[in-house]
Design an enzyme around this catalytic site. Structure first.
Site, PDB file in Angstrom:
ATOM      1  N   HIS A 207     -48.888  -9.633  92.592  1.00 24.25           N
ATOM      2  CA  HIS A 207     -49.864  -8.892  93.402  1.00 24.25           C
ATOM      3  C   HIS A 207     -51.239  -9.548  93.447  1.00 24.25           C
ATOM      4  CE1 HIS A 207     -51.177  -7.536  89.407  1.00 24.25           C
ATOM      5  NE2 HIS A 207     -52.325  -7.225  89.971  1.00 24.25           N
TER       6      HIS A 207
HETATM    7  C1  UD1 Z   1     -57.091  -4.646  91.513  1.00 22.56           C
HETATM    8  C2  UD1 Z   1     -57.860  -5.569  90.571  1.00 22.56           C
HETATM    9  C3  UD1 Z   1     -56.864  -6.474  89.842  1.00 22.56           C
HETATM   10  C4  UD1 Z   1     -55.790  -5.653  89.145  1.00 22.56           C
HETATM   11  C5  UD1 Z   1     -55.147  -4.680  90.110  1.00 22.56           C
HETATM   12  C6  UD1 Z   1     -54.239  -3.761  89.338  1.00 22.56           C
HETATM   13  C7  UD1 Z   1     -60.129  -6.227  91.251  1.00 22.56           C
HETATM   14  C8  UD1 Z   1     -60.955  -7.355  91.755  1.00 22.56           C
HETATM   15  N1  UD1 Z   1     -58.785  -6.428  91.288  1.00 22.56           N
HETATM   16  O1  UD1 Z   1     -56.443  -5.460  92.461  1.00 22.56           O
HETATM   17  O2  UD1 Z   1     -57.550  -7.216  88.851  1.00 22.56           O
HETATM   18  O3  UD1 Z   1     -54.810  -6.530  88.631  1.00 22.56           O
HETATM   19  O4  UD1 Z   1     -56.162  -3.888  90.760  1.00 22.56           O
HETATM   20  O5  UD1 Z   1     -53.203  -3.275  90.096  1.00 22.56           O
HETATM   21  O6  UD1 Z   1     -60.652  -5.217  90.849  1.00 22.56           O
HETATM   22  N2  UD1 Z   1     -54.208  -0.432  98.086  1.00 22.56           N
HETATM   23  C9  UD1 Z   1     -53.471   0.675  98.418  1.00 22.56           C
HETATM   24  N3  UD1 Z   1     -53.573   1.778  97.618  1.00 22.56           N
HETATM   25  C10 UD1 Z   1     -54.356   1.825  96.539  1.00 22.56           C
HETATM   26  C11 UD1 Z   1     -55.122   0.699  96.214  1.00 22.56           C
HETATM   27  C12 UD1 Z   1     -55.022  -0.425  96.983  1.00 22.56           C
HETATM   28  O7  UD1 Z   1     -52.737   0.692  99.397  1.00 22.56           O
HETATM   29  O8  UD1 Z   1     -54.367   2.859  95.857  1.00 22.56           O
HETATM   30  C13 UD1 Z   1     -54.093  -1.659  98.900  1.00 22.56           C
HETATM   31  C14 UD1 Z   1     -55.115  -1.769 100.002  1.00 22.56           C
HETATM   32  O9  UD1 Z   1     -54.501  -2.431 101.081  1.00 22.56           O
HETATM   33  C15 UD1 Z   1     -56.158  -2.678  99.379  1.00 22.56           C
HETATM   34  C16 UD1 Z   1     -55.321  -3.595  98.499  1.00 22.56           C
HETATM   35  O10 UD1 Z   1     -54.252  -2.787  98.040  1.00 22.56           O
HETATM   36  O11 UD1 Z   1     -56.902  -3.375 100.323  1.00 22.56           O
HETATM   37  C17 UD1 Z   1     -56.074  -4.192  97.326  1.00 22.56           C
HETATM   38  O12 UD1 Z   1     -56.645  -3.179  96.502  1.00 22.56           O
HETATM   39  P1  UD1 Z   1     -57.877  -3.514  95.500  1.00 22.56           P
HETATM   40  O13 UD1 Z   1     -58.146  -2.337  94.651  1.00 22.56           O
HETATM   41  O14 UD1 Z   1     -58.994  -4.094  96.264  1.00 22.56           O
HETATM   42  O15 UD1 Z   1     -57.323  -4.686  94.618  1.00 22.56           O
HETATM   43  P2  UD1 Z   1     -55.947  -4.848  93.840  1.00 22.56           P
HETATM   44  O16 UD1 Z   1     -55.167  -5.943  94.487  1.00 22.56           O
HETATM   45  O17 UD1 Z   1     -55.293  -3.530  93.664  1.00 22.56           O
HETATM   46  N1  UDP Z   2     -46.773  -1.007  86.122  1.00 19.86           N
HETATM   47  C1  UDP Z   2     -46.111   0.177  86.489  1.00 19.86           C
HETATM   48  N2  UDP Z   2     -45.341   0.163  87.606  1.00 19.86           N
HETATM   49  C2  UDP Z   2     -45.163  -0.940  88.371  1.00 19.86           C
HETATM   50  C3  UDP Z   2     -45.830  -2.141  87.990  1.00 19.86           C
HETATM   51  C4  UDP Z   2     -46.639  -2.136  86.863  1.00 19.86           C
HETATM   52  O1  UDP Z   2     -46.225   1.187  85.795  1.00 19.86           O
HETATM   53  O2  UDP Z   2     -44.434  -0.877  89.373  1.00 19.86           O
HETATM   54  C5  UDP Z   2     -47.648  -0.985  84.938  1.00 19.86           C
HETATM   55  C6  UDP Z   2     -47.254  -1.928  83.821  1.00 19.86           C
HETATM   56  O3  UDP Z   2     -46.425  -1.272  82.887  1.00 19.86           O
HETATM   57  C7  UDP Z   2     -48.586  -2.345  83.213  1.00 19.86           C
HETATM   58  C8  UDP Z   2     -49.586  -2.150  84.331  1.00 19.86           C
HETATM   59  O4  UDP Z   2     -48.920  -1.427  85.352  1.00 19.86           O
HETATM   60  O5  UDP Z   2     -48.962  -1.471  82.152  1.00 19.86           O
HETATM   61  C9  UDP Z   2     -50.059  -3.489  84.854  1.00 19.86           C
HETATM   62  O6  UDP Z   2     -50.873  -3.269  85.954  1.00 19.86           O
HETATM   63  P1  UDP Z   2     -51.121  -4.330  87.083  1.00 19.86           P
HETATM   64  O7  UDP Z   2     -50.063  -5.366  87.053  1.00 19.86           O
HETATM   65  O8  UDP Z   2     -51.310  -3.577  88.340  1.00 19.86           O
HETATM   66  O9  UDP Z   2     -52.546  -4.912  86.696  1.00 19.86           O
HETATM   67  P2  UDP Z   2     -53.025  -6.088  85.718  1.00 19.86           P
HETATM   68  O10 UDP Z   2     -52.488  -5.827  84.372  1.00 19.86           O
HETATM   69  O11 UDP Z   2     -52.548  -7.375  86.303  1.00 19.86           O
HETATM   70  O12 UDP Z   2     -54.506  -5.997  85.795  1.00 19.86           O
END
Ligand code: UD1
Ligand code: UDP
Length: 365
Positions: A207
């Site tokens: 992601h």
């Molecule tokens: C964010 C964090 C990343 C983390 C991830 C955990 C930053 C810079 N990035 O990335 O470090 O690993 O969260 O999962 O803070 N979207 C939805 N629903 C939601 C949230 C997001 O559909 O509830 C979609 C939207 O299209 C959005 C995209 O995901 O534009 C990215 O969301 P964003 O919160 O900006 O960053 P993440 O990729 O989730």
């Molecule tokens: N996770 C979850 N469901 C999923 C994918 C991840 O519950 O489908 C959980 C996983 O167990 C871990 C956390 O989400 O604890 C990791 O989050 P993510 O990969 O979004 O963020 P990152 O750790 O890279 O910041």
């Protein structure tokens, strides 16, 4: 000053990794306010975790939602500052490296409120990742730095952070796993519900912005993972993050077999999948840690990791984004036997963090 703690969170990993701190506050009767920035808002990334982890409803939800980094962070900063001015807490606690964390760190600093950073001192040494900048800035704004390992403490000392501010606590991911692994084994049927068999599949999460926002790289990664899995005759279960889903649609990418897209999983279902997978492929920080703790070999689809402890333990390899490297890494890791030590602590990090934050509350370990 109210003696209160304001706990700020905004995304899936923060909800999971701050749950043990919230639980410690509840157990010891330490007053806290839960402030959700709304960075994640889809049920599958947000409310499902509050329910499953038994967390209280947030006292505030800023509902900031998705936007460019600057706009998103700026809106959070304004909203967090407003709540902090109303509560005048003793301490603000944040976890990790997201935009929500940076916004809360800035808000606390501007108001000269004590800031505690859970999971301090992690470094990928790759400043192109937004998370690296967020974690470096947050560490340097923090008064209390909760390093999960001695290695993360060393990173902080090397940057001149005074040792008196740093406490090595272990990582709260272990607390969460200890509490939920058995529940997942007893209560989840995700593997069979999705039509797979234990040990007969790979699990993938992908992601990160640098992997999925670049069309060429995303296509190459999917193709390489598909080839790697074919060699071992197993499907790849890919619970898709909404960011990656949006890019698949935008780039009109058809996911190659045997990669199977599934919805983002709730925590217990995901833990069972991690536990039962023959191998994990990921670019997630939390998933690298969990795979290591659960004893499932991991191949990380990135050039760097801020979790080098997993590599040193023999649980994880960095395959970068080169197809041949990915295939070779999978061939190598798939036969790894779990014999490594968990480098992330004993599952009492939440208690240690609370003890350091609220010594006046006489939190006893
Ligand atoms: C964010 C964090 C990343 C983390 C991830 C955990 C930053 C810079 N990035 O990335 O470090 O690993 O969260 O999962 O803070 N979207 C939805 N629903 C939601 C949230 C997001 O559909 O509830 C979609 C939207 O299209 C959005 C995209 O995901 O534009 C990215 O969301 P964003 O919160 O900006 O960053 P993440 O990729 O989730
Ligand atoms: N996770 C979850 N469901 C999923 C994918 C991840 O519950 O489908 C959980 C996983 O167990 C871990 C956390 O989400 O604890 C990791 O989050 P993510 O990969 O979004 O963020 P990152 O750790 O890279 O910041």
């Amino acid at each position: 000053m109210s003696g209160e703690i304001v706990i700020v969170l905004g995304t899936r990993p923060e909800i999971i990794k701050l749950a043990p701190v919230v639980r410690a506050c509840e157990t010891h009767g330490v007053p806290f306010t839960l402030l959700h920035t709304g960075q994640h808002y889809s049920d599958s990334l947000d409310s499902v975790f509050f329910e499953q982890l038994g967390l209280p409803e947030p006292d505030y939800n800023l509902e900031v939602g998705s936007a460019q980094h600057g706009k998103q962070t700026g809106e959070m900063l304004v909203g967090i500052e407003r709540v902090l001015q109303k509560h005048t807490p003793e301490t603000v606690l944040v976890q990790g490296d997201t935009n929500s964390v940076l916004a809360a760190a800035l808000a606390a600093s501007k108001l000269d409120t004590e800031l505690g950073h859970v999971e301090a001192g992690l470094r990928s040494f790759d400043r192109e990742m937004p998370e690296e900048v967020n974690r470096v800035l947050t560490d340097h704004a923090s008064d209390l730095l909760f390093a999960p390992t001695e290695g993360s403490k060393e990173n902080l000392l090397a940057e001149g952070v005074p040792e008196s501010r740093v406490t090595v606590t272990g990582n709260t991911v272990v607390d969460a796993l200890h509490r939920n692994r058995e529940l997942a084994q007893q209560g989840s049927s995700a593997v069979s519900d999705l039509g797979f068999e234990g040990r007969e599949f790979f699990l993938m999460t992908l992601h990160r912005e640098e992997n999925v926002d670049d069309e060429g790289r995303f296509r190459r990664l999917l193709a390489a993972v598909s080839r790697a899995a074919d060699r071992h005759g197993v499907p790849v279960v890919y619970p898709i993050h909404p960011r990656a889903q949006a890019r698949l649609e935008e780039f009109d990418i058809e996911v190659p077999s045997p990669v199977c897209l599934v919805e983002p999983q709730d925590y217990l279902d995901f833990l069972l999948l991690e536990d039962e997978a023959r191998l994990v492929l990921t670019d997630s920080g939390g998933v690298q840690e969990e795979a290591c703790i659960l004893g499932t070999p991991c191949v990380t689809l990135r050039d760097s990791t801020e979790r080098p402890e997993t590599v040193a333990a023999g649980a994880n390899v960095l395959a970068e984004h080169d197809p041949e490297e990915i295939i070779n890494s999978v061939d190598w890791m798939v036969y790894k036997q779990d014999g490594w030590e968990n480098p992330f602590g004993d599952g009492r990090a939440g208690e240690r963090i609370l003890q350091a934050v609220a010594p006046k509350q006489e939190v006893e370990l």
